[in-house]
Each structure stands twice: as structure tokens, then as C-alpha cells.
Design a protein around this motif. Structure first.
Motif, PDB file in Angstrom:
ATOM      1  N   ASN A  36       0.929  -1.305   0.074  1.00 39.77           N
ATOM      2  CA  ASN A  36       0.016   0.174  -0.025  1.00 39.77           C
ATOM      3  C   ASN A  36       0.785   1.298  -0.055  1.00 39.77           C
ATOM      4  OD1 ASN A  36       0.989   0.231   2.667  1.00 39.77           O
ATOM      5  ND2 ASN A  36      -0.892  -0.342   3.561  1.00 39.77           N
ATOM      6  N   VAL A  37       0.279   2.320   0.018  1.00 39.00           N
ATOM      7  CA  VAL A  37       1.004   3.550  -0.069  1.00 39.00           C
ATOM      8  C   VAL A  37       2.083   3.836   1.094  1.00 39.00           C
ATOM      9  CG1 VAL A  37      -0.693   5.107   1.066  1.00 39.00           C
ATOM     10  CG2 VAL A  37       0.820   6.142  -0.393  1.00 39.00           C
ATOM     11  N   ASP A  38       1.669   3.176   2.176  1.00 44.03           N
ATOM     12  CA  ASP A  38       2.617   3.273   3.230  1.00 44.03           C
ATOM     13  C   ASP A  38       4.007   2.297   3.384  1.00 44.03           C
ATOM     14  OD1 ASP A  38       0.843   5.044   4.754  1.00 44.03           O
ATOM     15  OD2 ASP A  38      -0.356   3.127   5.806  1.00 44.03           O
ATOM     16  N   SER A  39       3.768   1.284   2.892  1.00 42.57           N
ATOM     17  CA  SER A  39       4.942   0.466   2.344  1.00 42.57           C
ATOM     18  C   SER A  39       5.920   0.811   1.465  1.00 42.57           C
ATOM     19  CB  SER A  39       4.406  -1.083   2.120  1.00 42.57           C
ATOM     20  OG  SER A  39       3.555  -1.030   1.124  1.00 42.57           O
ATOM     21  N   TRP A  40       5.206   1.368   0.337  1.00 40.62           N
ATOM     22  CA  TRP A  40       6.037   2.147  -0.707  1.00 40.62           C
ATOM     23  C   TRP A  40       6.726   3.323  -0.178  1.00 40.62           C
ATOM     24  CZ3 TRP A  40       7.207   0.174  -5.528  1.00 40.62           C
ATOM     25  CH2 TRP A  40       6.274  -0.709  -5.968  1.00 40.62           C
ATOM     26  N   SER A  41       6.010   4.184   0.594  1.00 40.39           N
ATOM     27  CA  SER A  41       6.467   5.338   1.124  1.00 40.39           C
ATOM     28  C   SER A  41       7.907   4.937   2.018  1.00 40.39           C
ATOM     29  CB  SER A  41       5.483   6.076   1.923  1.00 40.39           C
ATOM     30  OG  SER A  41       4.612   6.527   1.042  1.00 40.39           O
ATOM     31  N   VAL A  42       7.566   4.073   2.870  1.00 40.32           N
ATOM     32  CA  VAL A  42       8.580   3.667   3.867  1.00 40.32           C
ATOM     33  C   VAL A  42       9.902   3.149   3.036  1.00 40.32           C
ATOM     34  CG1 VAL A  42       9.461   2.107   5.634  1.00 40.32           C
ATOM     35  CG2 VAL A  42       7.043   3.132   5.667  1.00 40.32           C
ATOM     36  N   MET A  43       9.545   2.388   1.909  1.00 36.84           N
ATOM     37  CA  MET A  43      10.756   2.040   1.142  1.00 36.84           C
ATOM     38  C   MET A  43      11.405   3.141   0.511  1.00 36.84           C
ATOM     39  SD  MET A  43      12.404  -1.172   0.653  1.00 36.84           S
ATOM     40  CE  MET A  43      14.068  -0.459   0.565  1.00 36.84           C
ATOM     41  N   ILE A  44      10.752   3.950  -0.186  1.00 40.34           N
ATOM     42  CA  ILE A  44      11.356   5.067  -0.898  1.00 40.34           C
ATOM     43  C   ILE A  44      12.126   6.062   0.096  1.00 40.34           C
ATOM     44  CG2 ILE A  44      10.892   7.123  -2.146  1.00 40.34           C
ATOM     45  CD1 ILE A  44       8.480   5.559  -3.347  1.00 40.34           C
ATOM     46  N   SER A  55      17.974   4.292  -6.160  1.00 35.73           N
ATOM     47  CA  SER A  55      17.150   3.294  -5.623  1.00 35.73           C
ATOM     48  C   SER A  55      15.645   3.795  -5.369  1.00 35.73           C
ATOM     49  CB  SER A  55      17.870   2.427  -4.659  1.00 35.73           C
ATOM     50  OG  SER A  55      19.134   1.905  -5.349  1.00 35.73           O
ATOM     51  N   GLY A  56      15.957   5.047  -4.732  1.00 33.95           N
ATOM     52  CA  GLY A  56      14.575   5.507  -4.257  1.00 33.95           C
ATOM     53  C   GLY A  56      13.509   6.039  -5.191  1.00 33.95           C
ATOM     54  N   LEU A  57      14.289   6.514  -6.333  1.00 32.98           N
ATOM     55  CA  LEU A  57      13.528   7.158  -7.452  1.00 32.98           C
ATOM     56  C   LEU A  57      13.129   5.861  -8.264  1.00 32.98           C
ATOM     57  CD1 LEU A  57      15.690  10.288  -8.417  1.00 32.98           C
ATOM     58  CD2 LEU A  57      13.587  10.044  -6.893  1.00 32.98           C
ATOM     59  N   ALA A  58      13.918   4.976  -8.555  1.00 32.52           N
ATOM     60  CA  ALA A  58      13.537   3.746  -9.103  1.00 32.52           C
ATOM     61  C   ALA A  58      12.319   3.117  -8.579  1.00 32.52           C
ATOM     62  CB  ALA A  58      14.593   2.948  -9.327  1.00 32.52           C
ATOM     63  N   CYS A  59      12.436   2.931  -7.180  1.00 34.24           N
ATOM     64  CA  CYS A  59      11.185   2.381  -6.466  1.00 34.24           C
ATOM     65  C   CYS A  59      10.009   3.326  -6.545  1.00 34.24           C
ATOM     66  CB  CYS A  59      11.657   2.292  -5.060  1.00 34.24           C
ATOM     67  SG  CYS A  59      10.566   1.440  -3.985  1.00 34.24           S
ATOM     68  N   PHE A  60      10.118   4.714  -6.664  1.00 40.76           N
ATOM     69  CA  PHE A  60       8.844   5.396  -6.935  1.00 40.76           C
ATOM     70  C   PHE A  60       8.347   5.370  -8.363  1.00 40.76           C
ATOM     71  CE2 PHE A  60       7.170   9.618  -8.678  1.00 40.76           C
ATOM     72  CZ  PHE A  60       6.138   9.700  -7.901  1.00 40.76           C
ATOM     73  N   ARG A  61       9.199   4.971  -9.378  1.00 36.31           N
ATOM     74  CA  ARG A  61       8.873   4.673 -10.822  1.00 36.31           C
ATOM     75  C   ARG A  61       8.063   3.279 -10.773  1.00 36.31           C
ATOM     76  NH1 ARG A  61      13.831   6.982 -12.196  1.00 36.31           N
ATOM     77  NH2 ARG A  61      14.733   5.322 -12.156  1.00 36.31           N
ATOM     78  N   ASP A  62       8.464   2.409  -9.845  1.00 36.71           N
ATOM     79  CA  ASP A  62       7.894   1.091  -9.815  1.00 36.71           C
ATOM     80  C   ASP A  62       6.585   1.388  -9.083  1.00 36.71           C
ATOM     81  OD1 ASP A  62      10.075  -0.286 -10.945  1.00 36.71           O
ATOM     82  OD2 ASP A  62      10.959  -0.781  -8.972  1.00 36.71           O
TER      83      ASP A  62
END
Length: 103
Positions: A36-44, A55-62
Motif C-alpha cells: 500500500n502507499v505506506d509500504s511504498w513510502s517507507v521503502m522510498i 534506488s529511491g527514485l526507481a522504487c517510485f517509478r515502480d
């Protein structure tokens, strides 16, 4: 431990990221059955705060290609912080995020 929920996953992910163990954080992130948005946000944010801006920007693209995932203010703050650190490539994505927010 009883069945893990989104709060449990995000808490484990955040703990690893804040301790600087971004590889373990990524392993937890990859194991999350429904992000969910929380897990994505924490990883980024974990990538960005540990100096792994690309890697953070690539994760955002994902995240943006993941159906049903929409960034929130927390996500976008981390992405813009990463953009500020990577220079010209970040500038392009920063403009894209700026347009997404609708300033």
C-alpha cells in the motif's frame, strides 16, 4: 506471530530502513503480499535517507506502475528529496513530481 498485516509489514520495513539495513528492508518489502502507499513510502524514504537516491527514485517509478498505488504527501516529499540529491536526472523527475502534485 499471528498473521502479519500492513501495519506489521510497514513497521518491520521501517525498522530495518532506520537502522541502515536497507538490504533487509528490501527483503521485507519484496515479501509483502499486498503493498500500500505506506509500504511504498517507507521503502522510498529508506532508500533516500540511506543515500541510495537512484534506488529511491526507481522504487517510485515502480510504485507509479503498480496498479492502485497512488503516492501521498509523504511519498512525494521523499521523492523530491531524492531528486534534489541526484542532480540533473533528479531535476527531470522533480519536474514530473511537481506537475503531479499540481503546484
Amino acid at each position: 506471530m499471528p498473521e502479519k498485516n500492513t501495519v506489521t509489514w510497514s513497521t518491520m520495513l521501517n525498522g530495518f530502513a532506520k537502522s541502515g539495513d536497507i538490504n533487509s528492508a528490501r527483503q521485507v518489502f519484496d515479501a509483502i503480499p499486498l503493498r500500500n502507499v505506506d509500504s511504498w513510502s517507507v521503502m522510498i524514504a529508506g532508500y533516500v535517507s540511506n543515500g541510495r537516491y537512484d534506488s529511491g527514485l526507481a522504487c517510485f517509478r515502480d510504485m507509479m506502475s503498480d496498479e492502485g498505488s497512488k503516492p501521498d504527501e509523504i511519498t512525494l516529499g521523499s521523492v523530491l528529496s531524492g531528486c534534489a540529491q541526484v542532480g540533473s536526472l533528479g531535476l527531470l523527475m522533480g519536474r514530473s513530481v511537481h506537475g503531479f502534485v499540481g503546484f
